[in-house]
Design a protein around this motif. Sequence first.
Motif, PDB file in Angstrom:
ATOM      1  N   ARG A 173      32.533  41.085  50.792  1.00  0.00           N
ATOM      2  CA  ARG A 173      32.415  41.464  49.593  1.00  0.00           C
ATOM      3  C   ARG A 173      33.796  41.139  48.737  1.00  0.00           C
ATOM      4  O   ARG A 173      35.140  41.318  49.143  1.00  0.00           O
ATOM      5  CB  ARG A 173      32.362  42.954  49.416  1.00  0.00           C
ATOM      6  N   LEU A 210      39.805  41.293  47.410  1.00  0.00           N
ATOM      7  CA  LEU A 210      40.228  41.225  46.152  1.00  0.00           C
ATOM      8  C   LEU A 210      41.028  39.617  45.902  1.00  0.00           C
ATOM      9  O   LEU A 210      41.822  39.455  46.704  1.00  0.00           O
ATOM     10  CB  LEU A 210      41.122  42.390  45.644  1.00  0.00           C
ATOM     11  N   GLU A 222      35.377  40.806  45.122  1.00  0.00           N
ATOM     12  CA  GLU A 222      36.031  41.314  43.515  1.00  0.00           C
ATOM     13  C   GLU A 222      36.991  40.368  43.138  1.00  0.00           C
ATOM     14  O   GLU A 222      38.097  39.791  43.873  1.00  0.00           O
ATOM     15  CB  GLU A 222      36.096  42.614  43.431  1.00  0.00           C
TER      16      GLU A 222
END
Length: 94
Positions: free
Chosen positions: A53, A27, A55
């Motif tokens: 990944r 994040l 975000e």
Amino acid sequence: MSTSPLMKSPPVANGRPVLARRGLSLLCVEDNEADHRLILEHLREWAVPPEPRLERAKTLASALEMIGSARDGAGFDAVLLDLSLPDSFGEETF
């Protein structure tokens, strides 16, 4: 020395840490678009497949909401945190 259940030692092979087979889930809490692009660029340069990944949250409030709403096992492995956000600054951010 005891280890906290939250602080697990990474697996090791040939004396080097082994990265998880799945991509890391990160994040990025960053309100500045140029800084966010720079972080993405560095992650792509440094990442070992699979690509992490990533975000993004632009405020501390939205980051806390994202963390709070993550389901078991679907949380974040790490948070990259800007200490100068529209809704938080400096030490109060963490």
